[in-house]
Design a protein around this motif. Structure first.
Motif, PDB file in Angstrom:
ATOM      1  N   LEU A  48     -45.092   1.993  27.801  1.00 28.97           N
ATOM      2  CA  LEU A  48     -44.174   0.853  27.929  1.00 28.97           C
ATOM      3  C   LEU A  48     -44.719  -0.351  27.168  1.00 28.97           C
ATOM      4  N   MET A  49     -46.021  -0.603  27.287  1.00 30.77           N
ATOM      5  CA  MET A  49     -46.626  -1.720  26.554  1.00 30.77           C
ATOM      6  C   MET A  49     -46.451  -1.524  25.041  1.00 30.77           C
ATOM      7  N   LEU A  50     -46.659  -0.286  24.592  1.00 33.44           N
ATOM      8  CA  LEU A  50     -46.513   0.000  23.172  1.00 33.44           C
ATOM      9  C   LEU A  50     -45.067  -0.173  22.722  1.00 33.44           C
ATOM     10  N   LEU A  51     -44.114   0.260  23.551  1.00 33.18           N
ATOM     11  CA  LEU A  51     -42.694   0.120  23.205  1.00 33.18           C
ATOM     12  C   LEU A  51     -42.298  -1.348  23.076  1.00 33.18           C
ATOM     13  N   ILE A  52     -42.724  -2.174  24.029  1.00 26.45           N
ATOM     14  CA  ILE A  52     -42.384  -3.594  23.967  1.00 26.45           C
ATOM     15  C   ILE A  52     -42.957  -4.222  22.702  1.00 26.45           C
ATOM     16  N   PHE A  53     -44.217  -3.899  22.403  1.00 22.97           N
ATOM     17  CA  PHE A  53     -44.826  -4.449  21.193  1.00 22.97           C
ATOM     18  C   PHE A  53     -44.076  -3.999  19.947  1.00 22.97           C
ATOM     19  N   VAL A  54     -43.721  -2.712  19.885  1.00 25.51           N
ATOM     20  CA  VAL A  54     -43.015  -2.173  18.716  1.00 25.51           C
ATOM     21  C   VAL A  54     -41.702  -2.925  18.495  1.00 25.51           C
ATOM     22  N   LEU A  55     -40.959  -3.205  19.565  1.00 25.30           N
ATOM     23  CA  LEU A  55     -39.671  -3.888  19.429  1.00 25.30           C
ATOM     24  C   LEU A  55     -39.840  -5.332  18.961  1.00 25.30           C
ATOM     25  N   VAL A  56     -40.860  -6.019  19.486  1.00 29.26           N
ATOM     26  CA  VAL A  56     -41.109  -7.394  19.046  1.00 29.26           C
ATOM     27  C   VAL A  56     -41.526  -7.416  17.576  1.00 29.26           C
ATOM     28  N   PHE A  57     -42.422  -6.522  17.217  1.00 26.19           N
ATOM     29  CA  PHE A  57     -42.877  -6.399  15.835  1.00 26.19           C
ATOM     30  C   PHE A  57     -41.699  -6.091  14.904  1.00 26.19           C
ATOM     31  N   MET A  58     -40.779  -5.260  15.389  1.00 22.64           N
ATOM     32  CA  MET A  58     -39.610  -4.861  14.613  1.00 22.64           C
ATOM     33  C   MET A  58     -38.737  -6.063  14.256  1.00 22.64           C
ATOM     34  N   THR A  59     -38.474  -6.922  15.237  1.00 27.52           N
ATOM     35  CA  THR A  59     -37.589  -8.062  14.970  1.00 27.52           C
ATOM     36  C   THR A  59     -38.210  -9.023  13.959  1.00 27.52           C
ATOM     37  N   ASN A  60     -39.519  -9.203  14.024  1.00 28.28           N
ATOM     38  CA  ASN A  60     -40.173 -10.089  13.070  1.00 28.28           C
ATOM     39  C   ASN A  60     -40.148  -9.506  11.666  1.00 28.28           C
ATOM     40  N   ALA A  61     -40.369  -8.199  11.557  1.00 27.87           N
ATOM     41  CA  ALA A  61     -40.339  -7.543  10.248  1.00 27.87           C
ATOM     42  C   ALA A  61     -38.943  -7.575   9.646  1.00 27.87           C
ATOM     43  N   PHE A  62     -37.928  -7.466  10.490  1.00 27.75           N
ATOM     44  CA  PHE A  62     -36.537  -7.563  10.017  1.00 27.75           C
ATOM     45  C   PHE A  62     -36.303  -8.911   9.333  1.00 27.75           C
ATOM     46  N   GLN A  63     -36.834  -9.968   9.937  1.00 31.80           N
ATOM     47  CA  GLN A  63     -36.625 -11.306   9.389  1.00 31.80           C
ATOM     48  C   GLN A  63     -37.293 -11.490   8.033  1.00 31.80           C
ATOM     49  N   TRP A  64     -38.350 -10.728   7.777  1.00 32.90           N
ATOM     50  CA  TRP A  64     -39.040 -10.844   6.494  1.00 32.90           C
ATOM     51  C   TRP A  64     -38.124 -10.499   5.321  1.00 32.90           C
ATOM     52  N   ILE A  65     -37.310  -9.469   5.455  1.00 33.08           N
ATOM     53  CA  ILE A  65     -36.559  -8.951   4.310  1.00 33.08           C
ATOM     54  C   ILE A  65     -35.063  -9.235   4.391  1.00 33.08           C
ATOM     55  N   GLN A  66     -34.587  -9.862   5.471  1.00 38.58           N
ATOM     56  CA  GLN A  66     -33.156  -9.964   5.734  1.00 38.58           C
ATOM     57  C   GLN A  66     -32.378 -10.727   4.662  1.00 38.58           C
ATOM     58  N   PHE A  67     -33.002 -11.679   3.978  1.00 41.83           N
ATOM     59  CA  PHE A  67     -32.299 -12.436   2.937  1.00 41.83           C
ATOM     60  C   PHE A  67     -32.547 -11.857   1.546  1.00 41.83           C
ATOM     61  N   SER A  68     -33.740 -11.352   1.297  1.00 41.50           N
ATOM     62  CA  SER A  68     -34.066 -10.836  -0.036  1.00 41.50           C
ATOM     63  C   SER A  68     -33.216  -9.637  -0.422  1.00 41.50           C
ATOM     64  N   ILE A  69     -32.872  -8.797   0.574  1.00 47.96           N
ATOM     65  CA  ILE A  69     -32.125  -7.585   0.256  1.00 47.96           C
ATOM     66  C   ILE A  69     -30.682  -7.890  -0.112  1.00 47.96           C
ATOM     67  N   ILE A  70     -30.177  -9.079   0.224  1.00 44.48           N
ATOM     68  CA  ILE A  70     -28.839  -9.514  -0.222  1.00 44.48           C
ATOM     69  C   ILE A  70     -29.002 -10.765  -1.096  1.00 44.48           C
ATOM     70  N   ASN A  71     -30.009 -10.716  -1.957  1.00 48.61           N
ATOM     71  CA  ASN A  71     -30.370 -11.856  -2.803  1.00 48.61           C
ATOM     72  C   ASN A  71     -29.165 -12.413  -3.549  1.00 48.61           C
ATOM     73  N   ASN A  72     -28.362 -11.532  -4.137  1.00 50.35           N
ATOM     74  CA  ASN A  72     -27.225 -11.998  -4.939  1.00 50.35           C
ATOM     75  C   ASN A  72     -26.177 -12.726  -4.096  1.00 50.35           C
ATOM     76  N   LEU A  73     -25.995 -12.313  -2.833  1.00 47.95           N
ATOM     77  CA  LEU A  73     -25.019 -12.973  -1.966  1.00 47.95           C
ATOM     78  C   LEU A  73     -25.542 -14.317  -1.460  1.00 47.95           C
ATOM     79  N   ILE A  74     -26.834 -14.384  -1.195  1.00 50.54           N
ATOM     80  CA  ILE A  74     -27.431 -15.651  -0.745  1.00 50.54           C
ATOM     81  C   ILE A  74     -27.377 -16.693  -1.866  1.00 50.54           C
TER      82      ILE A  74
END
Length: 480
Positions: A48-74
């Motif tokens: 459970l501890m590992l799952l919670i950490f994985v989900l938190v880590f996931m949301t932060n990593a999503f934010q890293w690339i969320q704008f670059s992958i639609i660079n032309n639209l931004i």
């Protein structure tokens, strides 16, 4: 450091202790017990501890690339240059470098629960700031939000080895570290996939803003829910260490700032680790540059294929997830850290070379295959490097060695992204990706002189010998 989880966490601790039939003698809990593994046990709640950490880590990593992958639209919506949009991901690398040393000390000082909580608070705050910044004249607000997310990353990026070491036994620690890194990969994969699906190209830029706002509100809501999960459910450590190595490591934890710098000095004067520091940074820096420039590279050869650019990124990371888990399991089974590092590195190099040349074929299915191959080994290398670094620097804190490896990755990521972006715009993808392939070749060669000094494995073996010789009544470990 004692956990601050409140009565609920304490009750869970007592419950877990009660639901296990403990075969250890009562004497094994005495403070004068000389065996470092007589008091070891793994608990079911570790997953459970590992799952919670994985989900938190996931949301932060999503934010890293969320704008670059639609660079032309931004660029179309905010009216900025594509190189300016690149800074929504580059800021993660820039912020990490100066803050990793004080950040690692804070993590070592305050413990795992506070560390993950700080990461969750930062990611949630960044998500809401980004949602507020959806207006054509508010791109600076988006940059502020991305900066906040990059600060949160400091408390998440190097924590996977620590979560694994604190909660998991010696026979699962590499796999657990791989699953922790898995969270970063899932986040990046979703960051490649979801923005192109939710944010579409429209003739009216205001419609792009509507799509973007919808996506960012979803992210903010999910981050908020996870913040509550961390606050009420994530615990600092189990009542009893999971392995003999963790017992010894906990006793040598550097509580003071001067103690932390003593530990840091030992790590940076370790010749083998410093070679890994450079080779790891090159490998992961190439991945960062490849990911940040993916939208521009794909559209250069396949105009109008924004969604396929995201799908190629998804392919890279999903294949890397399988690589991470596979190589983590191989490490737990064989303990061949250097051999596994070399194998993944040379295969990542081969995959990157193939990725470089497939763009010249102008046939996108082949690009998918080459990108997936590169991702399988390049992303799969992440937990291997973490675990090898921990072995080379034991008993120094895992979070310190992992933080330094990540700092190296950020430095090389900035260099490769800026230089690669210029080469891509000036000379095309062949020269840009050729540079990244050459860098991987250098990193592979630098891995050869690293001595396979597996200190943590040695500590675990010595601990088991002590138990076998003088504490036969204490089986290792007991699973709760």
């Amino acid at each position: 450091m004692p956990e601050k989880g409140g009565q609920e966490n304490f009750a869970n601790d007592i419950s877990d202790l009660g639901e296990t039939q403990i075969t250890q003698s009562d004497d094994s809990y005495l403070p004068n017990d000389q065996s470092p593994v007589a008091n070891t046990r793994v608990f079911r709640r570790r997953w459970l501890m590992l799952l919670i950490f994985v989900l938190v880590f996931m949301t932060n990593a999503f934010q890293w690339i969320q704008f670059s992958i639609i660079n032309n639209l931004i660029t179309k919506y905010y009216g900025v240059e594509s190189s300016t949009v690149d800074w929504t991901s580059l800021v993660f690398m820039v912020v990490y470098i100066p803050f990793i040393i004080p950040g690692a000390w804070i993590m070592d000082r305050l413990g795992l629960r506070v560390t993950v909580l700080l990461g969750a608070i930062g990611s949630t705050s960044a998500a809401w700031i980004n949602a507020v910044g959806v207006a054509p004249d508010l791109f600076y607000v988006v940059l502020i939000g991305q900066t906040v997310a990059s600060v949160a990353q400091i408390f998440l990026l190097g924590v996977s080895p620590n979560v694994a070491a604190v909660w998991f036994g010696a026979d699962q620690v590499s796999l657990a570290c791989s699953i922790g890194v898995f969270g970063n990969q899932i986040g990046v994969a979703l960051g490649f996939l979801i923005p192109p699906m939710l944010v579409h190209d429209h003739e009216n830029p205001a419609d792009i803003g509507t799509d973007l706002r919808f996506m960012l509100y979803i992210i903010a809501g999910f981050c908020t829910a996870l913040l509550f999960a961390v606050f009420f459910g994530f615990q600092a450590k189990p009542p009893v260490p999971p392995s003999g190595a963790q017992c010894c490591s906990a006793k040598q934890s550097s509580g003071s700032f001067s103690g932390y710098f003593t530990s840091l000095k030992k790590i940076i004067t370790n010749h083998g680790f410093m070679l890994l520091f450079l080779s790891y940074g090159i490998n992961v820096g190439v991945f960062y540059a490849m990911s940040t420039l993916l939208n521009q590279t794909v559209l250069l050869h396949f105009p109008g294929e924004e969604k396929n650019a995201g799908r190629i990124g998804l392919t890279i990371v999903v294949c890397g997830m399988f690589g991470s888990v596979l190589f983590g399991a191989i490490l737990d089974k064989t303990h061949k850290f250097k051999e596994t590092t070399l194998a993944t590195y040379v295969c990542a190099l081969a995959g990157m070379v193939a990725y470089t040349f497939t763009f010249q074929l102008e046939y996108i299915p082949v690009t998918f295959i080459a990108a997936g191959t590169a991702g399988f080994f390049m992303t799969g290398y992440l937990p291997v490097g973490f675990e090898f670094g921990t072995e080379l620097t034991y008993p120094e804190p895992e979070v310190t060695s992992a933080g330094l490896l990540n700092a190296s990755a950020q430095i090389f990521g900035i260099i490769f992204t800026l230089l690669g972006g210029w080469l891509l715009a000036t000379y095309g993808s062949m020269v840009c990706n050729g540079l990244l392939s050459a860098a991987l070749l250098i990193g592979f060669v630098m891995t050869f002189p690293i001595r396979s000094d597996l200190r943590r494995q040695k500590a675990n073996r010595e601990s088991m010998i002590v138990v076998a010789g003088g504490a036969k009544d204490n089986p290792l470990p007991v699973s709760a």
